[in-house]
Design a protein around this motif. Structure first.
Motif, mmCIF file in Angstrom:
data_model
loop_
_atom_site.group_PDB
_atom_site.id
_atom_site.type_symbol
_atom_site.label_atom_id
_atom_site.label_comp_id
_atom_site.label_asym_id
_atom_site.label_seq_id
_atom_site.Cartn_x
_atom_site.Cartn_y
_atom_site.Cartn_z
ATOM 1 N N TYR A 60 72.747 57.692 38.742
ATOM 2 C CA TYR A 60 72.813 58.952 39.477
ATOM 3 C C TYR A 60 72.494 58.674 40.941
ATOM 4 O O TYR A 60 71.920 57.649 41.279
ATOM 5 N N SER A 61 72.904 59.604 41.795
ATOM 6 C CA SER A 61 72.763 59.430 43.242
ATOM 7 C C SER A 61 71.448 60.026 43.745
ATOM 8 O O SER A 61 70.771 60.774 43.028
ATOM 9 N N LEU A 62 71.121 59.717 44.997
ATOM 10 C CA LEU A 62 69.949 60.335 45.627
ATOM 11 C C LEU A 62 70.127 61.846 45.705
ATOM 12 O O LEU A 62 69.162 62.600 45.529
ATOM 13 N N ALA A 63 71.356 62.306 45.931
ATOM 14 C CA ALA A 63 71.620 63.750 45.982
ATOM 15 C C ALA A 63 71.326 64.397 44.626
ATOM 16 O O ALA A 63 70.755 65.497 44.565
ATOM 17 N N THR A 64 71.677 63.720 43.550
ATOM 18 C CA THR A 64 71.395 64.246 42.214
ATOM 19 C C THR A 64 69.893 64.251 41.954
ATOM 20 O O THR A 64 69.354 65.216 41.398
ATOM 21 N N LEU A 65 69.207 63.193 42.374
ATOM 22 C CA LEU A 65 67.751 63.152 42.231
ATOM 23 C C LEU A 65 67.117 64.301 43.014
ATOM 24 O O LEU A 65 66.221 64.988 42.506
ATOM 25 N N ASP A 66 67.601 64.531 44.232
ATOM 26 C CA ASP A 66 67.101 65.660 45.033
ATOM 27 C C ASP A 66 67.324 66.984 44.310
ATOM 28 O O ASP A 66 66.463 67.870 44.344
ATOM 29 N N ALA A 67 68.470 67.126 43.659
ATOM 30 C CA ALA A 67 68.762 68.364 42.917
ATOM 31 C C ALA A 67 67.814 68.530 41.728
ATOM 32 O O ALA A 67 67.363 69.650 41.439
ATOM 33 N N MET A 68 67.482 67.430 41.046
ATOM 34 C CA MET A 68 66.509 67.507 39.947
ATOM 35 C C MET A 68 65.147 67.939 40.488
ATOM 36 O O MET A 68 64.467 68.780 39.895
ATOM 37 N N HIS A 69 64.761 67.375 41.618
ATOM 38 C CA HIS A 69 63.470 67.718 42.205
ATOM 39 C C HIS A 69 63.465 69.147 42.728
ATOM 40 O O HIS A 69 62.440 69.840 42.637
ATOM 41 N N ALA A 70 64.600 69.620 43.229
ATOM 42 C CA ALA A 70 64.693 71.017 43.679
ATOM 43 C C ALA A 70 64.525 71.959 42.485
ATOM 44 O O ALA A 70 63.840 72.990 42.585
ATOM 45 N N LYS A 71 65.105 71.611 41.353
ATOM 46 C CA LYS A 71 64.949 72.417 40.130
ATOM 47 C C LYS A 71 63.473 72.460 39.723
ATOM 48 O O LYS A 71 62.932 73.529 39.430
ATOM 49 N N MET A 72 62.833 71.287 39.729
ATOM 50 C CA MET A 72 61.419 71.198 39.347
ATOM 51 C C MET A 72 60.557 72.039 40.292
ATOM 52 O O MET A 72 59.731 72.837 39.843
ATOM 53 N N ARG A 73 60.745 71.862 41.588
ATOM 54 C CA ARG A 73 59.974 72.624 42.579
ATOM 55 C C ARG A 73 60.192 74.124 42.403
ATOM 56 O O ARG A 73 59.251 74.910 42.493
ATOM 57 N N GLY A 74 61.439 74.523 42.178
ATOM 58 C CA GLY A 74 61.763 75.937 42.011
ATOM 59 C C GLY A 74 61.048 76.553 40.824
ATOM 60 O O GLY A 74 60.508 77.665 40.913
ATOM 61 N N LEU A 75 61.038 75.833 39.710
ATOM 62 C CA LEU A 75 60.343 76.330 38.516
ATOM 63 C C LEU A 75 58.840 76.449 38.768
ATOM 64 O O LEU A 75 58.205 77.429 38.362
ATOM 65 N N VAL A 76 58.273 75.457 39.441
ATOM 66 C CA VAL A 76 56.836 75.470 39.735
ATOM 67 C C VAL A 76 56.503 76.634 40.678
ATOM 68 O O VAL A 76 55.531 77.370 40.462
ATOM 69 N N GLU A 77 57.320 76.819 41.716
ATOM 70 C CA GLU A 77 57.072 77.906 42.666
ATOM 71 C C GLU A 77 57.203 79.269 41.996
ATOM 72 O O GLU A 77 56.411 80.179 42.245
ATOM 73 N N LYS A 78 58.190 79.409 41.107
ATOM 74 C CA LYS A 78 58.374 80.671 40.367
ATOM 75 C C LYS A 78 57.143 80.973 39.505
ATOM 76 O O LYS A 78 56.792 82.135 39.305
ATOM 77 N N ALA A 79 56.484 79.926 39.015
ATOM 78 C CA ALA A 79 55.284 80.087 38.185
ATOM 79 C C ALA A 79 54.019 80.290 39.023
ATOM 80 O O ALA A 79 52.938 80.495 38.476
ATOM 81 N N GLY A 80 54.141 80.180 40.350
ATOM 82 C CA GLY A 80 52.986 80.413 41.216
ATOM 83 C C GLY A 80 52.287 79.155 41.701
ATOM 84 O O GLY A 80 51.145 79.217 42.162
ATOM 85 N N GLY A 81 52.968 78.025 41.630
ATOM 86 C CA GLY A 81 52.380 76.761 42.084
ATOM 87 C C GLY A 81 53.228 76.113 43.156
ATOM 88 O O GLY A 81 54.220 76.683 43.617
#
Length: 178
Positions: A60-81
């Motif tokens: 996978y590419s760095l762009a795909t890794l960034d997208a995985m991390h964006a998903k993770m961050r988004g879920l954490v932020e939605k949960a209040g973290g």
């Protein structure tokens, strides 16, 4: 600053021996997102240190890794973290870089990014490499049984000074209890 450093695959998200290669394959370990939010709400700064040799292997590419991390961050932020910092090693093991765990490069990058010292911080992982980097950097190692954690326990790891928990949420409950 009360720092908690987390490995990613097997701690925050489900792991696969075939690698997590897309945001669609990235699924949180049950309770992990809530655990990160709980830690943040209790005043802890959460960082992620993750080996991602799938980039170096061309899976996978760095762009795909960034997208995985964006998903993770988004879920954490939605949960209040919030995840304060993510550092990753894109290299394969044979490149012998300084950032691939169990070497201390990722922890040093986190220290620089957050302007802090990781000595005494908690380091949560699911492999012997995670425990080794935690101990070599003066962190408090925590082994989760999720991901490769059960396999790691079965390999006879010396558990002196290592806290073992079922999952990240159990660790967050331990750390935030009054």
């Amino acid at each position: 600053m009360q720092l908690v450093i987390l490995d990613r695959d097997g701690v925050i998200n489900e792991d696969s021996d075939d690698y997590i290669k897309s945001p669609q394959e990235w699924h949180p370990v049950p309770g992990s997102i809530e655990a990160i939010a709980k830690l943040c709400q209790a005043g802890f700064t959460v960082a992620v240190a993750t080996n991602q040799s799938g980039v170096g292997r061309g899976y996978y590419s760095l762009a795909t890794l960034d997208a995985m991390h964006a998903k993770m961050r988004g879920l954490v932020e939605k949960a209040g973290g919030q995840i304060a910092c993510i550092r990753f090693c894109p290299h394969t093991p044979d490149e012998n870089c300084e950032c691939r765990k169990p070497k201390p490069g990722l922890v040093r990058q986190i220290e620089k990014a957050l302007n802090c010292d990781a000595k005494g911080a908690w380091f949560v992982g699911d492999t012997a490499k995670d425990m080794q980097v935690a101990q070599s950097c003066g962190c408090q190692p925590v082994l989760v049984k999720t991901g490769k954690g059960q396999r790691t326990l079965g390999k006879g790891l010396n558990l002196d000074g290592i806290r073992v928990v079922n999952n990240l949420l159990e660790f967050a409950d331990f750390l935030t209890q009054d």
